[in-house]
Structure formats: C-alpha cells, structure tokens
Write an enzyme that holds these catalytic residues in place. Structure first.
Site, PDB file in Angstrom:
ATOM      1  N   LYS A  99      75.766 -24.411 -18.151  1.00  0.00           N
ATOM      2  CA  LYS A  99      74.314 -24.587 -18.043  1.00  0.00           C
ATOM      3  C   LYS A  99      73.985 -25.298 -16.731  1.00  0.00           C
ATOM      4  O   LYS A  99      74.843 -25.929 -16.107  1.00  0.00           O
ATOM      5  CB  LYS A  99      73.782 -25.422 -19.220  1.00  0.00           C
ATOM      6  CG  LYS A  99      74.205 -24.953 -20.603  1.00  0.00           C
ATOM      7  CD  LYS A  99      73.778 -23.542 -20.927  1.00  0.00           C
ATOM      8  CE  LYS A  99      74.164 -23.164 -22.358  1.00  0.00           C
ATOM      9  NZ  LYS A  99      74.056 -21.729 -22.609  1.00  0.00           N
ATOM     10  N   ASP A 100      72.726 -25.214 -16.341  1.00  0.00           N
ATOM     11  CA  ASP A 100      72.261 -25.852 -15.111  1.00  0.00           C
ATOM     12  C   ASP A 100      72.574 -27.348 -15.121  1.00  0.00           C
ATOM     13  O   ASP A 100      72.482 -28.004 -16.158  1.00  0.00           O
ATOM     14  CB  ASP A 100      70.753 -25.659 -14.937  1.00  0.00           C
ATOM     15  CG  ASP A 100      70.358 -24.202 -14.798  1.00  0.00           C
ATOM     16  OD1 ASP A 100      70.342 -23.512 -15.829  1.00  0.00           O
ATOM     17  OD2 ASP A 100      70.089 -23.767 -13.672  1.00  0.00           O
TER      18      ASP A 100
END
Length: 397
Positions: A99-100
């Site tokens: 994920k970011d």
C-alpha cells in the site's frame, strides 16, 4: 487525440492523459490522513480504518491472520518492523499487496508460527494490529479483491460549481476505462530510478546499475545528500562514501560496504539488497516500457485491449517492438543471466481498467489553504491498479 502531459510523469513513461477536460488542479497527500486505502478481501469485506471486524480467534493453527493499519509508513517497512518486534524472519509474514507509504491504509496479513498473545502485545509507531484469527493458509500476493480509496485533494483554486462540472465531465470521458499506467510508486516516489537500475541490469551493465542506485540525485532529498551522491559518482571513493552517507540509508550502506570488502563486485553488491527490491528493478523496467507503449496508442487514437510486460517468453506488438529497439534490448535479455533469480518470462496486462462506486463526497474550505477548496473523492479500483494515475486524470496538475 489525447491530451499531452506537461508534468513530470514523462520520466516514468506516462506521456498523455486519456481525458480532454481541464483538470481541477490541487495537491495530493498534504498529510497521510488525506489518502485512505482500505483493502477489500477476496470475499468482498472492506477493511474499514479504525473499525474492528469482530472475528472469532478460532483454534490455534500454523498461521494467524491480522488486520494491519498503518500511517505514513510503507508496507515493506511495516513488515520489517513487525518481524523485528516478533523476532521472526520477514519471510514468515504474508500480505496481498503493498500500500501507499504516505497514506493511512488497512490490509490483512498473515504470520506463521506465532500466537495471538505475541502479536497483540506488539506496540509500534504508525502501526496498529487488530482482528487476530487463526487460519491454515498464508496470505499471498494477489489475495485481495480490490482497494477502496478516500482521497482529499487540497489547494484547489476553483468554485464549487466548476469543480463539480469538471469532475462530472472527466468521469464521463473515462466511462470506457482509464489508462492502466503504472504510477510513480512503482518507480520510487522520491527517487524514480528503479526502472533505470532495471534497464542496466537487463542489459548486463551491473556497474552502472549500482552507480545509478547510489548516486542519482533528486530535489526532495536536499542539497547536502545530493552533494554526497555526486561526489561518489565523480570520485568512486567508497570509503569516503560510507562515512558520508546518512546512516538511515541502509540499502546504500549495504552496497557500499560490500564494494569496500569486494572491490569491483557489482553483481555481489546488488545481491546484498532484499530479493523483493532486486526483483522490483526488472519489474519497474517492464512497467516503463508498458507505459511508453500505452502512451503511444492513446496519443495516436488506437484501441488496444492488452499489452505485454515484456519478458523472455513474450510476444510483442509492433509499438513495443519499436520501443525495445530504441532501448537497445530484446525479450531474451529479460532472462537476466548476470543475476540469478531476476529473470521474467513476461505477462499481458490490461491497457484500460474500470473504477467503480465513484463519488464526489464533497467540496469545502481547505483548512490548510483557507482561500482554496478541498475536494473529497471516493472510488474502488481493482487490485494492481494505481489511484494516483486515475487522480491525475481529474487533477492534471
């Protein structure tokens, strides 16, 4: 005819927008809380931030599944810190996807061979663990359905009416799908160089691959670090570099220390990096070629359904073949005979993808830029797709 990009997406091969309507402008990720990523499990369950699933722990088993909620930390860093806290190898921890970093995100992870009491005692900054449940199976890459994004775009200098009008128009233009480009995260958000390193690895230029990783400079790192990187490029003095490079640059230190011990062993230096990062170099170069090819098709108005992530078993279309010729590589080079385990056979990737459940949640006063507006959007993307690519179509800034 597609709209040409005038921003620095070109360095990662993203040359055009599909939509023609002017964007709303603005800024992304002013703070981590502005970018919420909630994983959707294979059975369609949304892992909502801050909310427990209320799962039954079950009977002890080989694997324990957990919800990992993190803020302003990458998935790889979170896994490393969790493995250190549990005193287990990182290889014991499974997850469906990264994920970011600059975001608040949720995802299910699995840990092999530890108990619920051990994991629930973990206390790490920027990381919260909840919803333990014993299971027999490991969570592997791809074991998710989709991701839901809730995003605030700040510093928007348009009226509410104009914002709503442009968002609606662009949404209409993308009804047939938006370009499935690889976003900057694939290449390095602060230092977009992974594809440049990968290019040299594929070509067998391992010395240049190492030097690109060690010495490439970008504005976000600051002038002092840029000076250190440039000095190493100019002098090749590894002993001085090991003293000057900041200690938090662990991967750079791994490379430099190896080259001090084994002068000229460029391949051995690269082998000091985690396997996942080494593999990412080649994947990023494949992604760069894909972005260039898709940009060409969009710009010329041609319809294409899928394009190759080029590998040694790939068939290639005419445009990709032209790009490979310009790059000075061929499909066979992706065997990467100079470094074991990094070869890629290739695969096809959809050129366009559909987003769903798109909602303009609101337009309000921006508390950080009081004379501007803040826009909040929510949407769901299939796994493996980049929210920033979609958002760029709406922002064009």
């Amino acid at each position: 005819m597609a709209m040409d990009k005038t921003r620095p997406g070109k360095e990662i091969g993203v040359m055009v927008y599909k939509s023609h309507t002017s964007g709303i402008g603005g800024r992304l990720k002013h703070k981590a809380e502005d970018f919420l990523v909630e994983e959707i499990t294979p059975d369609g369950l949304i892992l909502k931030a801050g909310i427990s699933l209320g799962l039954d722990l079950g009977q002890p088993a080989e694997q324990i599944h957990l919800t990992l909620e993190k803020s302003n930390i990458s998935t790889l860093r979170a896994v490393k810190e969790l493995s250190n806290a549990l005193r287990v190898s990182q290889k014991r921890i499974g997850y469906a996807g990264t994920k970011d970093k600059r975001a608040v995100s949720t995802q299910r992870i699995s840990v092999w061979g530890v108990g619920a009491d051990d994991v629930m005692r973990v206390n790490l900054g920027g990381i919260r663990i909840r919803d333990p449940q014993y299971c027999d199976d490991r969570i592997n890459l791809g074991d998710l359905q989709a991701n839901r994004f809730t995003v605030r775009i700040r510093d928007v200098g348009l009226s509410s009416g104009e914002i709503e009008s442009r968002v609606k128009a662009i949404d209409g233009e993308l009804v047939s799908g938006y370009p499935n480009f690889f976003g900057v995260q694939r290449f390095g958000s602060k230092r977009p160089i992974t594809h440049l390193v990968g290019r040299e690895i594929v070509k067998g230029n391992l010395r240049e691959a190492v030097l690109i990783y060690l010495t490439s400079c970008f504005p976000g790192e600051g002038e002092s670090l840029a000076d250190v990187r440039k000095r190493l490029r100019d002098t090749g003095d590894m002993r001085r570099a090991v003293r000057e490079y900041p200690r938090h640059l662990e991967y750079e230190h791994s490379l430099i220390n190896h080259l001090i011990r084994e002068e000229g062993d460029w391949g051995g230096a690269l082998m000091q990096l985690p396997y996942g990062l080494r593999k990412m170099f080649v994947h990023a170069y494949q992604s760069y070629i894909f972005n260039l090819a898709l940009s060409y098709y969009i710009r010329e108005g041609f319809i294409v359904e899928r394009l190759p992530l080029v590998g040694y078993k790939s068939g290639v279309d005419e445009v990709t073949s032209m790009i490979l010729e310009d790059e000075g590589v061929g499909p066979g080079d992706f065997r990467v005979s100079s470094l074991p385990g990094l070869g890629s056979a290739g695969v096809l990737r959809d050129a366009f993808v559909y987003y769903r459940d798109f909602v303009l949640l609101g337009v309000g006063v921006d508390d950080y830029y009081p004379s501007k507006s803040m826009v909040e959007l929510r949407f769901i993307l299939p796994k493996g797709c980049y929210a920033t690519v979609l958002l760029e179509e709406f922002m064009k800034s």
